[in-house]
Design a protein around this motif. Structure first.
Motif, PDB file in Angstrom:
ATOM      1  N   GLY A 131       6.930  14.315  -6.248  1.00  0.00           N
ATOM      2  CA  GLY A 131       8.054  14.024  -5.366  1.00  0.00           C
ATOM      3  C   GLY A 131       7.841  12.901  -4.378  1.00  0.00           C
ATOM      4  N   GLY A 132       6.753  12.137  -4.540  1.00  0.00           N
ATOM      5  CA  GLY A 132       6.480  11.044  -3.609  1.00  0.00           C
ATOM      6  C   GLY A 132       5.870  11.554  -2.311  1.00  0.00           C
ATOM      7  N   ILE A 133       5.758  10.670  -1.332  1.00  0.00           N
ATOM      8  CA  ILE A 133       5.187  11.057  -0.037  1.00  0.00           C
ATOM      9  C   ILE A 133       6.145  11.996   0.684  1.00  0.00           C
ATOM     10  CG2 ILE A 133       4.381  10.253   2.219  1.00  0.00           C
ATOM     11  CD1 ILE A 133       3.770   7.534   0.884  1.00  0.00           C
ATOM     12  N   LYS A 134       5.683  13.203   0.929  1.00  0.00           N
ATOM     13  CA  LYS A 134       6.478  14.189   1.659  1.00  0.00           C
ATOM     14  C   LYS A 134       5.892  14.502   3.032  1.00  0.00           C
ATOM     15  CE  LYS A 134       9.565  14.958  -1.559  1.00  0.00           C
ATOM     16  NZ  LYS A 134      10.961  14.508  -1.348  1.00  0.00           N
ATOM     17  N   ASN A 135       4.573  14.302   3.165  1.00  0.00           N
ATOM     18  CA  ASN A 135       3.880  14.641   4.403  1.00  0.00           C
ATOM     19  C   ASN A 135       2.978  13.489   4.834  1.00  0.00           C
ATOM     20  OD1 ASN A 135       4.729  17.485   4.064  1.00  0.00           O
ATOM     21  ND2 ASN A 135       3.228  17.470   2.404  1.00  0.00           N
ATOM     22  N   VAL A 136       2.872  13.289   6.141  1.00  0.00           N
ATOM     23  CA  VAL A 136       1.907  12.348   6.692  1.00  0.00           C
ATOM     24  C   VAL A 136       1.069  13.098   7.725  1.00  0.00           C
ATOM     25  CG1 VAL A 136       1.529  10.188   7.937  1.00  0.00           C
ATOM     26  CG2 VAL A 136       3.480  10.402   6.376  1.00  0.00           C
ATOM     27  N   VAL A 137      -0.257  13.036   7.576  1.00  0.00           N
ATOM     28  CA  VAL A 137      -1.132  13.585   8.609  1.00  0.00           C
ATOM     29  C   VAL A 137      -1.931  12.438   9.207  1.00  0.00           C
ATOM     30  CG1 VAL A 137      -1.306  15.961   7.801  1.00  0.00           C
ATOM     31  CG2 VAL A 137      -2.853  14.234   6.866  1.00  0.00           C
ATOM     32  N   TRP A 138      -2.072  12.482  10.517  1.00  0.00           N
ATOM     33  CA  TRP A 138      -2.803  11.476  11.269  1.00  0.00           C
ATOM     34  C   TRP A 138      -4.078  12.143  11.762  1.00  0.00           C
ATOM     35  CZ3 TRP A 138       0.086   6.976  11.191  1.00  0.00           C
ATOM     36  CH2 TRP A 138       1.463   7.126  10.941  1.00  0.00           C
ATOM     37  N   LEU A 139      -5.239  11.630  11.352  1.00  0.00           N
ATOM     38  CA  LEU A 139      -6.508  12.276  11.646  1.00  0.00           C
ATOM     39  C   LEU A 139      -7.406  11.335  12.439  1.00  0.00           C
ATOM     40  CD1 LEU A 139      -7.154  13.787   8.086  1.00  0.00           C
ATOM     41  CD2 LEU A 139      -5.957  14.853  10.019  1.00  0.00           C
ATOM     42  N   ALA A 140      -7.852  11.778  13.597  1.00  0.00           N
ATOM     43  CA  ALA A 140      -8.728  10.974  14.443  1.00  0.00           C
ATOM     44  C   ALA A 140      -9.203  11.850  15.594  1.00  0.00           C
ATOM     45  CB  ALA A 140      -8.000   9.744  14.970  1.00  0.00           C
ATOM     46  N   ALA A 141     -10.085  11.295  16.424  1.00  0.00           N
ATOM     47  CA  ALA A 141     -10.610  12.027  17.574  1.00  0.00           C
ATOM     48  C   ALA A 141     -10.509  11.173  18.834  1.00  0.00           C
ATOM     49  CB  ALA A 141     -12.070  12.417  17.324  1.00  0.00           C
ATOM     50  N   ILE A 200       0.836  -1.206   0.000  1.00  0.00           N
ATOM     51  CA  ILE A 200       0.000   0.000   0.000  1.00  0.00           C
ATOM     52  C   ILE A 200       0.869   1.253   0.000  1.00  0.00           C
ATOM     53  CG2 ILE A 200      -1.631   1.360   1.365  1.00  0.00           C
ATOM     54  CD1 ILE A 200      -2.879  -1.273   2.302  1.00  0.00           C
ATOM     55  N   ILE A 201       1.859   1.276   0.885  1.00  0.00           N
ATOM     56  CA  ILE A 201       2.744   2.449   0.989  1.00  0.00           C
ATOM     57  C   ILE A 201       3.524   2.642  -0.309  1.00  0.00           C
ATOM     58  CG2 ILE A 201       4.619   3.518   2.269  1.00  0.00           C
ATOM     59  CD1 ILE A 201       1.968   3.132   3.852  1.00  0.00           C
ATOM     60  N   GLU A 202       4.044   1.560  -0.852  1.00  0.00           N
ATOM     61  CA  GLU A 202       4.795   1.651  -2.110  1.00  0.00           C
ATOM     62  C   GLU A 202       3.914   2.148  -3.248  1.00  0.00           C
ATOM     63  OE1 GLU A 202       8.175  -1.837  -1.352  1.00  0.00           O
ATOM     64  OE2 GLU A 202       6.304  -2.333  -2.397  1.00  0.00           O
ATOM     65  N   MET A 230       6.803   3.508  10.173  1.00  0.00           N
ATOM     66  CA  MET A 230       8.096   2.872   9.915  1.00  0.00           C
ATOM     67  C   MET A 230       8.244   2.498   8.448  1.00  0.00           C
ATOM     68  SD  MET A 230       8.434   0.441  13.295  1.00  0.00           S
ATOM     69  CE  MET A 230       9.068   1.116  14.844  1.00  0.00           C
ATOM     70  N   LEU A 231       7.176   1.980   7.851  1.00  0.00           N
ATOM     71  CA  LEU A 231       7.236   1.585   6.439  1.00  0.00           C
ATOM     72  C   LEU A 231       7.305   2.789   5.517  1.00  0.00           C
ATOM     73  CD1 LEU A 231       4.708  -1.378   6.548  1.00  0.00           C
ATOM     74  CD2 LEU A 231       7.159  -1.552   6.043  1.00  0.00           C
ATOM     75  N   VAL A 232       6.583   3.859   5.853  1.00  0.00           N
ATOM     76  CA  VAL A 232       6.678   5.088   5.049  1.00  0.00           C
ATOM     77  C   VAL A 232       8.109   5.592   5.053  1.00  0.00           C
ATOM     78  CG1 VAL A 232       6.043   7.527   4.947  1.00  0.00           C
ATOM     79  CG2 VAL A 232       4.270   5.805   5.270  1.00  0.00           C
ATOM     80  N   MET A 233       8.717   5.640   6.234  1.00  0.00           N
ATOM     81  CA  MET A 233      10.098   6.111   6.301  1.00  0.00           C
ATOM     82  C   MET A 233      11.026   5.204   5.505  1.00  0.00           C
ATOM     83  SD  MET A 233      12.497   7.045   9.514  1.00  0.00           S
ATOM     84  CE  MET A 233      14.285   7.113   9.265  1.00  0.00           C
ATOM     85  N   ASP A 234      10.836   3.886   5.615  1.00  0.00           N
ATOM     86  CA  ASP A 234      11.709   2.955   4.900  1.00  0.00           C
ATOM     87  C   ASP A 234      11.552   3.100   3.388  1.00  0.00           C
ATOM     88  OD1 ASP A 234      13.669   0.811   4.987  1.00  0.00           O
ATOM     89  OD2 ASP A 234      12.068  -0.472   4.213  1.00  0.00           O
ATOM     90  N   VAL A 235      10.316   3.239   2.916  1.00  0.00           N
ATOM     91  CA  VAL A 235      10.060   3.359   1.479  1.00  0.00           C
ATOM     92  C   VAL A 235      10.581   4.687   0.933  1.00  0.00           C
ATOM     93  CG1 VAL A 235       8.216   3.616  -0.239  1.00  0.00           C
ATOM     94  CG2 VAL A 235       8.108   1.766   1.436  1.00  0.00           C
TER      95      VAL A 235
END
Length: 327
Positions: free
Chosen positions: A18-28, A6-8, A141-146
């Motif tokens: 430029g690929g994934i540059k930002n990650v936002v975590w959304l929840a309540a 999925i991440i790849e 961890m996988l986002v960072m590795d990819v």
């Protein structure tokens, strides 16, 4: 679809920008607090990826300017919280790729590009390596590795296999202390919860979800570092304090707070050390990032339940939640 795939796939689809540059975590609520490990990991370990954990309605009303076509939005709701669904809609509108973490299917799973079912942290039969927090950390961890490479990725993934056993051993080991703590605090009208670094998310969830929501007892959450810049002024021999002492770089900050509490606190100061619940069994290169995965379910399933028993409280009852209109 396997998580790395999925991440790849997302990173490949975003290559034009430029690929994934930002990650936002959304929840309540507890889901928001549950994303703390993933967000903390990226902020500590990544040099190129920007990460931000945002509670759903804050994102809906004031989304950060950086959210766009090179953003991954990881969105969690157990059953489909309305404001989290709105946050998912906005993330997609802004161009972000979206992953839903869920227990029950809802509009959230219909909206998001990818769906990952998780095990509830509050269910004894759950696989605690497959909770929302665990999946959030693994995604980070996988986002960072990819995207930029993570030298400990194989070691970290291997350590996830130990989560369930360490948790189950901790439940057995800590229950007697939890009963004593609950008896000692059955008359308490406020419980201060303290932590720092990678453990702070677990402290926050314990305060807002377990003690305030489920038991309706006041519970401020205090960072051990900021404890000395105001909050320590309320400490006396009757103050109820629940201190988490974590594994990792911030352990010395927790220990500094502990030294003060030993001198100036009283009989209602309780210390839960990561080493007492087996977090030191994870490899030291990655153990810091596993603090939350053991602390949080222990706090919910052992300490909260024991206090509920002592105060004769049905922790499934609420005063306002599911009853009062607040939209």
């Amino acid at each position: 679809m396997e998580l790395r795939s999925i991440i790849e796939e997302i990173n490949k689809e975003q290559q034009a920008v430029g690929g994934i540059k930002n990650v936002v975590w959304l929840a309540a609520g507890g889901s928001y607090g549950g994303f703390y490990p993933g967000d903390y990991f990226l902020n500590q370990e990544a040099s190129e990826i920007r990460s931000r954990n945002i509670t759903s309605n804050e994102f809906v009303k004031a989304p950060p300017a950086f959210v766009g076509k090179n953003t991954l939005a990881v969105i969690c709701s157990m059953r489909g919280t309305p404001e989290t669904i709105e946050a998912a809609k906005l993330a997609k509108k802004l161009g972000a790729a979206t992953i839903a973490l869920y227990v029950d299917e809802s509009e959230l799973t219909e909206i998001c590009d990818y769906q990952i079912g998780y095990d509830s942290v509050a269910v004894d039969s759950s696989d605690f390596s497959k909770t929302n927090s665990a999946y959030g950390l693994k995604i980070a961890m996988l986002v960072m590795d990819v995207v930029e490479g993570y030298e400990h990725i194989e070691l970290a993934l291997e350590n996830f296999k130990a989560v369930n056993n360490i948790y189950n051993q901790a439940v057995t080991k800590i229950r007697t202390k939890a009963i004593k703590w609950a008896i000692q605090n059955r008359e308490s009208t406020s419980v201060h919860v303290m932590a720092s670094g990678a453990t702070f998310g677990a402290a926050y969830v314990f305060s807002i979800c377990n003690i305030m929501e489920m038991l309706q007892i006041d519970s401020p959450t205090v960072n051990c570092c900021d404890f000395f810049h105001g909050p320590f002024e309320v400490i006396d021999e009757e103050t109820s304090v629940f201190l988490l002492i974590g594994e990792g770089n911030n352990r010395s900050n927790d220990e500094r707070a502990d030294r003060f509490l030993k001198e100036f606190g009283g009989k209602k100061v309780f210390r839960l050390d990561a080493q007492d619940i087996g977090i030191n069994k994870f490899d030291s290169k990655v153990s810091e990032h596993f603090n939350h995965l053991i602390f949080s379910p222990i706090l919910n399933n052992v300490f909260m339940r024991e206090l509920a028993y002592q105060i004769k409280k049905d922790y499934m009852t609420r005063t306002y939640m599911w009853k009062a209109q607040y939209n």
